[in-house]
Each structure stands twice: as C-alpha cells, then as structure tokens.
Design an enzyme around this catalytic site. Structure first.
Site, PDB file in Angstrom:
ATOM      1  N   ASN A  62       0.896  -1.097  -0.005  1.00 35.76           N
ATOM      2  CA  ASN A  62       0.008  -0.008  -0.096  1.00 35.76           C
ATOM      3  C   ASN A  62       0.764   1.217  -0.166  1.00 35.76           C
ATOM      4  OD1 ASN A  62      -2.230  -1.419  -0.211  1.00 35.76           O
ATOM      5  ND2 ASN A  62      -2.917  -1.214   2.094  1.00 35.76           N
ATOM      6  N   GLU A 126      -2.499  -0.036  -8.038  1.00 35.17           N
ATOM      7  CA  GLU A 126      -3.996  -0.251  -7.758  1.00 35.17           C
ATOM      8  C   GLU A 126      -4.860   0.975  -7.611  1.00 35.17           C
ATOM      9  OE1 GLU A 126      -6.195  -3.147  -4.335  1.00 35.17           O
ATOM     10  OE2 GLU A 126      -4.610  -1.607  -3.484  1.00 35.17           O
ATOM     11  N   TRP A 216     -10.969  -8.423  11.414  1.00 39.67           N
ATOM     12  CA  TRP A 216     -10.271  -7.846  10.423  1.00 39.67           C
ATOM     13  C   TRP A 216      -8.871  -8.047  10.476  1.00 39.67           C
ATOM     14  CZ3 TRP A 216      -7.037  -3.479  10.299  1.00 39.67           C
ATOM     15  CH2 TRP A 216      -6.383  -3.177   9.143  1.00 39.67           C
ATOM     16  N   ARG A 247     -15.300  -3.209   5.261  1.00 40.90           N
ATOM     17  CA  ARG A 247     -14.990  -4.551   4.792  1.00 40.90           C
ATOM     18  C   ARG A 247     -16.287  -5.274   4.540  1.00 40.90           C
ATOM     19  NH1 ARG A 247     -10.997  -1.510   4.542  1.00 40.90           N
ATOM     20  NH2 ARG A 247      -8.838  -2.295   4.859  1.00 40.90           N
ATOM     21  N   ASP A 350      -7.967 -11.946  -5.308  1.00 44.08           N
ATOM     22  CA  ASP A 350      -7.858 -10.797  -4.005  1.00 44.08           C
ATOM     23  C   ASP A 350      -8.497 -11.312  -2.773  1.00 44.08           C
ATOM     24  OD1 ASP A 350      -7.450  -8.078  -3.146  1.00 44.08           O
ATOM     25  OD2 ASP A 350      -9.727  -7.853  -3.210  1.00 44.08           O
ATOM     26  N   HIS A 387      -1.433   1.799   9.692  1.00 47.08           N
ATOM     27  CA  HIS A 387      -2.407   1.738   8.672  1.00 47.08           C
ATOM     28  C   HIS A 387      -3.020   2.987   8.908  1.00 47.08           C
ATOM     29  CE1 HIS A 387      -5.572   0.010   6.114  1.00 47.08           C
ATOM     30  NE2 HIS A 387      -4.904  -1.212   6.121  1.00 47.08           N
ATOM     31  N   SER A 434       2.606  -2.142   5.118  1.00 39.65           N
ATOM     32  CA  SER A 434       3.686  -3.062   5.247  1.00 39.65           C
ATOM     33  C   SER A 434       4.952  -2.707   4.746  1.00 39.65           C
ATOM     34  CB  SER A 434       3.373  -4.278   4.305  1.00 39.65           C
ATOM     35  OG  SER A 434       3.099  -4.049   2.999  1.00 39.65           O
TER      36      SER A 434
HETATM   37  P1  FAD Z   1       3.320  -6.690  12.311  1.00 37.96           P
HETATM   38  O1  FAD Z   1       3.864  -6.870  11.401  1.00 37.96           O
HETATM   39  O2  FAD Z   1       1.833  -7.115  12.808  1.00 37.96           O
HETATM   40  O3  FAD Z   1       4.455  -7.753  13.650  1.00 37.96           O
HETATM   41  C1  FAD Z   1       4.097  -7.599  14.910  1.00 37.96           C
HETATM   42  C2  FAD Z   1       4.943  -8.729  15.399  1.00 37.96           C
HETATM   43  O4  FAD Z   1       5.325  -8.703  16.998  1.00 37.96           O
HETATM   44  C3  FAD Z   1       4.618 -10.057  15.170  1.00 37.96           C
HETATM   45  O5  FAD Z   1       5.456 -10.785  14.599  1.00 37.96           O
HETATM   46  C4  FAD Z   1       4.087 -10.630  16.533  1.00 37.96           C
HETATM   47  O6  FAD Z   1       4.145 -11.929  16.330  1.00 37.96           O
HETATM   48  C5  FAD Z   1       4.874  -9.862  17.268  1.00 37.96           C
HETATM   49  N1  FAD Z   1       4.431  -9.760  18.698  1.00 37.96           N
HETATM   50  C6  FAD Z   1       3.168  -9.315  19.003  1.00 37.96           C
HETATM   51  N2  FAD Z   1       3.257  -9.271  20.636  1.00 37.96           N
HETATM   52  C7  FAD Z   1       4.550  -9.756  21.027  1.00 37.96           C
HETATM   53  C8  FAD Z   1       4.832 -10.133  22.405  1.00 37.96           C
HETATM   54  N3  FAD Z   1       4.248  -9.915  23.531  1.00 37.96           N
HETATM   55  N4  FAD Z   1       6.211 -10.649  22.494  1.00 37.96           N
HETATM   56  C9  FAD Z   1       6.875 -10.922  21.235  1.00 37.96           C
HETATM   57  N5  FAD Z   1       6.396 -10.453  20.032  1.00 37.96           N
HETATM   58  C10 FAD Z   1       5.171 -10.217  19.809  1.00 37.96           C
HETATM   59  N6  FAD Z   1      -0.175  -3.329   4.446  1.00 37.96           N
HETATM   60  C11 FAD Z   1      -0.067  -3.300   3.108  1.00 37.96           C
HETATM   61  O7  FAD Z   1       1.014  -2.849   2.483  1.00 37.96           O
HETATM   62  N7  FAD Z   1      -1.098  -3.704   2.076  1.00 37.96           N
HETATM   63  C12 FAD Z   1      -2.185  -4.414   2.663  1.00 37.96           C
HETATM   64  O8  FAD Z   1      -3.073  -4.858   1.571  1.00 37.96           O
HETATM   65  C13 FAD Z   1      -2.292  -4.354   3.939  1.00 37.96           C
HETATM   66  N8  FAD Z   1      -3.614  -4.893   4.450  1.00 37.96           N
HETATM   67  C14 FAD Z   1      -3.717  -5.140   5.684  1.00 37.96           C
HETATM   68  C15 FAD Z   1      -4.798  -6.065   6.360  1.00 37.96           C
HETATM   69  C16 FAD Z   1      -4.889  -6.231   7.483  1.00 37.96           C
HETATM   70  C17 FAD Z   1      -6.145  -6.837   7.904  1.00 37.96           C
HETATM   71  C18 FAD Z   1      -4.083  -5.636   8.442  1.00 37.96           C
HETATM   72  C19 FAD Z   1      -4.076  -5.872   9.797  1.00 37.96           C
HETATM   73  C20 FAD Z   1      -2.874  -4.944   8.001  1.00 37.96           C
HETATM   74  C21 FAD Z   1      -2.731  -4.658   6.681  1.00 37.96           C
HETATM   75  N9  FAD Z   1      -1.541  -3.928   6.150  1.00 37.96           N
HETATM   76  C22 FAD Z   1      -1.408  -3.819   4.833  1.00 37.96           C
HETATM   77  C23 FAD Z   1      -0.857  -3.347   6.984  1.00 37.96           C
HETATM   78  C24 FAD Z   1       0.522  -4.118   7.601  1.00 37.96           C
HETATM   79  O9  FAD Z   1       0.011  -5.589   7.776  1.00 37.96           O
HETATM   80  C25 FAD Z   1       1.083  -3.436   8.819  1.00 37.96           C
HETATM   81  O10 FAD Z   1       1.213  -2.288   8.437  1.00 37.96           O
HETATM   82  C26 FAD Z   1       2.307  -3.872   9.132  1.00 37.96           C
HETATM   83  O11 FAD Z   1       2.339  -5.464   9.367  1.00 37.96           O
HETATM   84  C27 FAD Z   1       3.037  -3.430  10.554  1.00 37.96           C
HETATM   85  O12 FAD Z   1       4.088  -4.139  10.770  1.00 37.96           O
HETATM   86  P2  FAD Z   1       4.462  -4.170  12.208  1.00 37.96           P
HETATM   87  O13 FAD Z   1       5.849  -4.667  12.408  1.00 37.96           O
HETATM   88  O14 FAD Z   1       4.407  -3.012  13.173  1.00 37.96           O
HETATM   89  O15 FAD Z   1       3.574  -5.152  13.057  1.00 37.96           O
END
Ligand code: FAD
Length: 625
Positions: A62, A126, A216, A247, A350, A387, A434
């Site tokens: 995204n 997209e 979600w 959604r 999708d 997000h 992501s």
């Molecule tokens: P995450 O990737 O969620 O990682 C969190 C990590 O922390 C995980 O490894 C988890 O296991 C770990 N963790 C949690 N609690 C603990 C704990 N207590 N101890 C140790 N480890 C822990 N982005 C896009 O680019 N395109 C999309 O189409 C898109 N769609 C999405 C759809 C959904 C439903 C969601 C929820 C998100 C979407 N995103 C999308 C956004 C993207 O997924 C997030 O922006 C991204 O994953 C955030 O990264 P993060 O590392 O902060 O969290």
C-alpha cells in the site's frame, strides 16, 4: 511459584516482534552491527514466517511513492497522509518513511516477491500509492531475508515478551516466557526496538459463537507494543485514533481492489451512492472534507449515516463493476467471455491472497461476484498506527528534517532512553502499511545500532527485580493451582477468572462505553468516566487471572496488555474535546470539529510509580517540504 527455568541472554540491541517493522530492522541493523561489532537479537511470540498482520499474505503493497521517476513527490505523500488523518500527522516522520520506502519495495522484489507488472515493465498500480502483488507468501519472503541477516542463532521464536526491564530512566532489557517450554527468558540489552504490532480484541467483535476470533485484524497482536512502552514510561501519541475498516461483512474481505482497481461503487440498500447523497456533510469537516481522496474516517461516516437512517445494509456493487469493466468487449463475444473469466479470477484471487475466509463465505452463500452484490459493514475498532489509525509512541524525528520540538535524540527513539519504536508501535505517522513499516524498521534499526555504539555501557539489571517480574508473570498458573480444587467445574470458581471471560468483560466495557459497534461508535465524557470506573474493577480482577497451560498464560498476558491499550485510549478520547474523527468515533457531547483548540496531538504518559496519567497537547507543525 511454578519452577520455571530462567534463561538469560545478554545482547546489545534487542528487537521485540518479528513482523514487518522488525524484519526491516533486522536486515538494516545486521549490516551496521557487523561493521561496529554490535550484537543484535530478535524475539517473537510466534514463528516469523507467519507472524504479525501480514501472516496470511497480502494482495497489495500500500505504500510505494515512486518518486525517483518523478511520478510523485515526497511532499505529495505527506499531504495525502496528513489530510487523511484530519490534519494530525508528523510531517517529519511521514517524510522520512516516504523517502526510504521505495528502496524497501525494490528489496522485496529482489528477494523474490512477485509484483504485478505492466507490459512496459512498470508496476501495476491499484491506486496512486498502492501496487499489486502475488502476496500469499509475502511474510515468508520478508522473514527469510531477516533470518539470513541475523542468523537463526540470534532469533528466539515462540517467546512472549511481557514486561520491560529498566535501569533508572533507561531501558535495560525485557522479560517474557516460552509458549512451548517451562522457561522464562530474560533479555539484557543496551537498546530495545519495540515493534509488537497493534491491537485487536480490545473492543467486542461483531463475530460471536463459533465465528469468535474472526476479525479484520489477525488475532496475533494484542496491544503488547502499547503495554511494553507505556510500562517503560514512554510518552504515547494519537492513542484516540483507532481504525475502523469498512470491509466485506463477516469475512472482513478487503475492499481496496474493488474500489481502486475495479472502480466499484458502494451503495445503500436502495441503490443510492452514499458518497454522493451525503456529500453535503463533508463541508462541516473542511478543509479535510474537501480532500481527494476523502479521509477514510469521513468515508466511513457517510456510510454510517445511511445505516443509522435505516437505509442499510450497504453493498459493494461487484456485479456492476465487473459488467462495466467487461463492457468495452461486448461486441466481441469471445473477448468478452475471456475478460469476464479474467475479472472473476482476479476477484477471487484478491480474497485468496489475504482473506481466505471471505472466499469461503462467498462459496458458502452461493455468491458469484459477477452476479450479486456483497454486503459491506464497519468493523469493530482496532489499534494499528501503521495503517489508517495513528496510535503509538511519540518518537524523535530525523535530524535533518524534524523541528526542535520533535527531536530529542536518536531517530525513532521514544522518550525513554534506549527504547525505540517502529511500525504500529510508533505514532503520528500513519499510512506506512507493510512496506513503510519495513522501511521505518530499517531506519529505527540503524539508529538503534548507532545508540549502542555511542552508549557502550551495559545497563544494570537488578536480579531482585527479575525475580519479582518472574513471579508476577507466572502468577496466573499459581492462582489456578492454589484454587483448582475449590469447585467441581473448572470453569466456575469464585477465586479466579479465566482469560476468555476476562476478555469478554473488557470487550463489553469498551463496546458499550467507549464507542464500539453496539454503541454505534458513539461515546461521551459521562460514558468514558463510567468506562474508567469499571476498568478499575476489571484491573483488580486481573490479579485473579488463572492459567491452566502455557497457552492460557499467554492469553492472560495478552488481555492485560489489551487492558492498558484500552485505558490509554479512553483517557485520550476523553482529553480531545471535539469530534475530529467521525466514522472512527463520535463524541455525542462534543459533536463538532474544533480546529482552533484541538488541531494538535494529544499525548499521554503513565507514571510508572503511581499509575497516574498525564495528558498534554503538542502543536502540529507544518513543515515546508
Ligand atoms: P506486525 O507485522 O503485525 O508484527 C508484529 C510482530 O510482533 C509479530 O511478529 C508478532 O508475533 C509480534 N508480537 C506481538 N506481541 C508480541 C509479544 N508480546 N512478544 C513478542 N512478540 C510479539 N499493508 C499493505 O501494505 N497492504 C495491505 O493490503 C495491507 N492489508 C492489511 C490488512 C490487515 C487486515 C492488516 C491488519 C494490516 C494490513 N496492512 C497492509 C498493514 C501491514 O500489515 C502493517 O502495516 C504491518 O504489518 C505493521 O508492521 P509491524 O511490524 O508494526 O506489525
């Protein structure tokens, strides 16, 4: 106390969470660490290949700015994000991520992620910022690069981190437990990068009974980023800015491809396009209501107005969109049939790429998207600062861009010395998604290595504190053992509460008083005060949480983490005396936006000694980029 072995690991930089942000941090930090003799260790509650929000795969990246080719500028991206967040975003942070995100996407492609290409070799967009991918294995590919960079001997999977360990005013490590073995893990570190994702399950979900758990947001991230950083004393920002996605109803299938790629309309039950019929309301939220695209919360709001007026359900007009796209082939029957098949396949793919349950629901309800519309609905609220929400830590901005008010140390360091945050864990920098989370992880990882090099002393970890924390972490098992014989039915016992029942209480409280689905996303000062009162009783009962297994112990702690996420949210919604984000939540007592007094960040800090919250306004500074 249960007799768990204590495993001690001493490192320089500890990455907590193995999601998108810390996979980025791992790759970048490993590079700088090698040059500087710094040790980097990563710990994840799950297995990195499929952990976090990208676990199931995604169908689009995204954030791709495409600025080297001059398609967009960094300023364009900053303006887009700030308008979408109703004026509340940190220009410096959004800019910093935007200038690095394209290189992250190019790394993904190099590592093997299939990105859709046009005939001329450019990426298939997209929307303006989103590119299409074959993303079923997205997380595996990104995790593989992180694992290769760090070495598996430096990675601890299936270890749930519970609490920070402090040495005076600085971070000194973290403590948690294995979800598979009877072991408590103590990590001692000079710097910690918290990236444990956002939070799901704080509010009551729409799903119930056997569907419970279907939401979600994937169920893995339960507010640990907020809990960990709050407990360390880190200042929080934008904790009122929850995210409510509209959604496909019940399966929570994504709508992005339908709106952006298929150019679909959403209508009410009478076929009216609520974005048109209700657009007059947008003037009340100028200048944000005039923005293109219209901010996500306002788009939600226009739909919610129709639902409240009894014009629901809302529908995604899939059959109409597919017919429109195929119509230019209508004079050639063979080409028309081919195009229809292609569109049908894309529609199913999708969902199969990232929300398989929605495809199953289509199959179970005889839904052919080319024949029949599908219902869409506003989901329950989530916390996902990466997000379209914005909640997270208040972090120091990049040295070359951030104004003095937003800069106090190393880039992406929180207000606690040595504690960094990225992805969902860092606030006021939405729309990183992501790719931007990975890019921000890279930024924070590099900055944290620098911190380790310039602050080489290992902080002190007091063994007595470790023992106290260990006892606190394992207490739910002790509570169960001490009281299990008191009743004949394990589930009913006046001396303990199982995490599932505790979670129901938290979710009911948030749903009814803090503006969940049942309350039509509406709350007020009086309701929030009641929520805080009930939260005190809930927190008292958290002392009685009981666990029969390691898995249940994790559930106990997930819910304690959620509780702090709930608490900071309530305080911040109460502090912001206006309705700036209708469609995310409405303050019935203060229904209007008030730019004069509240175009500012609302920041919250918990005093670790007293548990008291301090709130403050911080000005939004518009940078000339
Ligand atoms: P995450 O990737 O969620 O990682 C969190 C990590 O922390 C995980 O490894 C988890 O296991 C770990 N963790 C949690 N609690 C603990 C704990 N207590 N101890 C140790 N480890 C822990 N982005 C896009 O680019 N395109 C999309 O189409 C898109 N769609 C999405 C759809 C959904 C439903 C969601 C929820 C998100 C979407 N995103 C999308 C956004 C993207 O997924 C997030 O922006 C991204 O994953 C955030 O990264 P993060 O590392 O902060 O969290």
């Amino acid at each position: 106390m249960p007799n768990f072995e204590t495993v001690e690991i001493t490192t320089d930089l500890l990455l907590i969470g193995g999601g998108m942000a810390n996979c980025g941090a791992a790759v970048e930090a490993a590079y700088w660490a090698k040059k500087n003799g710094v040790k980097v260790t990563l710990v994840d509650k799950a297995a990195m290949d499929r952990s976090g929000a990208v676990a199931m795969g995604l169908s689009a990246i995204n954030q791709y700015v495409n600025y080297a080719k001059g398609v967009n500028t960094l300023k364009d991206y900053v303006e887009y994000v700030k308008k979408d967040l109703m004026g509340i975003a940190r220009d410096d942070l959004v800019y910093n991520i935007a200038r690095h995100v394209d290189s992250t996407v190019h790394l993904f492609e190099k590592w093997g992620l299939p990105i859709w290409l046009n005939d001329d070799g450019t990426y298939v967009n997209e929307g303006r910022w989103q590119i299409m991918i074959n993303g079923e294995s997205y997380k595996i590919i990104v995790a593989e690069a992180a694992k290769n960079a760090l070495g598996t001997e430096n990675i601890y999977e299936r270890v749930f981190i519970v609490e920070p360990i402090l040495d005076g005013d600085r971070i000194a490590g973290a403590i948690g437990f294995s979800t598979r073995e009877e072991k408590v893990y103590v990590f001692k570190a000079k710097a910690v990068l918290a990236a444990m994702g956002g939070a799901v399950g704080v509010f009551k979900p729409r799903s119930s009974g056997e569907g419970l758990g279907r939401s979600w947001y994937p169920p893995f991230s339960t507010g640990s980023s907020t809990y960990f950083t709050v407990m360390a004393g880190a200042e929080q920002t934008c904790q009122e800015v929850r995210f409510i996605p509209i959604r496909f109803k019940d399966g929570y299938g994504p709508v992005g491809a339908w709106f952006l790629l298929f150019k679909s309309r959403a209508t009410n039950a009478f076929g009216e396009n609520y974005m048109e019929t209700n657009k007059g309301v947008l003037a009340d939220y100028a200048p944000y209501g005039d923005a293109k695209p219209i901010p996500a919360n306002l788009r939600n709001y226009l739909g919610m107005l129709d639902v409240s007026a009894g014009k629901g359900p809302l529908f995604m007009r899939t059959e109409e969109a597919i017919a429109n796209l195929a119509s230019k082939y209508k004079d050639d029957e063979k080409a028309f049939k081919k195009k229809m098949k292609e569109l049908e396949a894309e529609a199913w793919e999708d969902f199969l790429d990232m929300t398989i349950a929605q495809a199953m629901l289509w199959a179970a309800t005889n839904t052919a998207p080319e024949e029949k519309s599908s219902e869409i609905a506003a989901a329950e609220p989530y916390f996902i600062g990466s997000h379209s929400g914005a909640s997270g830590c208040w972090v120091s901005g990049p040295r070359d861009v951030a104004p003095a008010e937003y800069q106090w140390g190393y880039t992406n360091m929180t207000t606690v010395k040595g504690l960094f945050a990225a992805g969902d864990a860092s606030g006021a920098s939405s729309h990183k998604f992501s790719s931007g989370s990975h890019a921000e992880g890279r930024i924070a990882g590099k900055s944290a290595v620098r911190f380790c090099v310039e602050n080489p002393e290992q902080p002190n970890v007091d063994p007595a504190v470790v023992e106290t924390l260990k006892a606190k972490i394992l207490k739910p098992m002790e509570v169960y053992e001490a009281n299990k014989g008191f009743t004949t039915d394990d589930e009913i016992n006046p001396n303990y509460i199982f995490p599932k029942m505790y979670m129901f209480r938290l979710q009911k409280l948030m749903d009814e008083y803090a503006g969940g689905v049942t309350a039509n996303f509406t709350t007020s000062k009086a309701l929030l005060e009641k929520a805080l009162e009930l939260l005190v009783f809930l927190k008292e009962d958290s002392e009685k949480l009981a666990a029969r297994s390691l898995h249940e112990l994790m559930r106990c702690w997930e819910n304690i983490h959620r509780t702090v996420q709930a608490e900071v949210h309530i305080h911040t919604v109460m502090f912001r005396e206006e309705t700036r984000f209708p469609g995310y939540y409405m303050r019935a007592d203060l229904p209007k936006i008030n730019n004069e007094d509240w175009k500012c960040f609302c920041n919250a800090t918990r005093n670790p000694q007293t548990g008291e919250w301090t709130m403050r306004k911080v000005p939004v500074i518009d940078l000339a980029l």
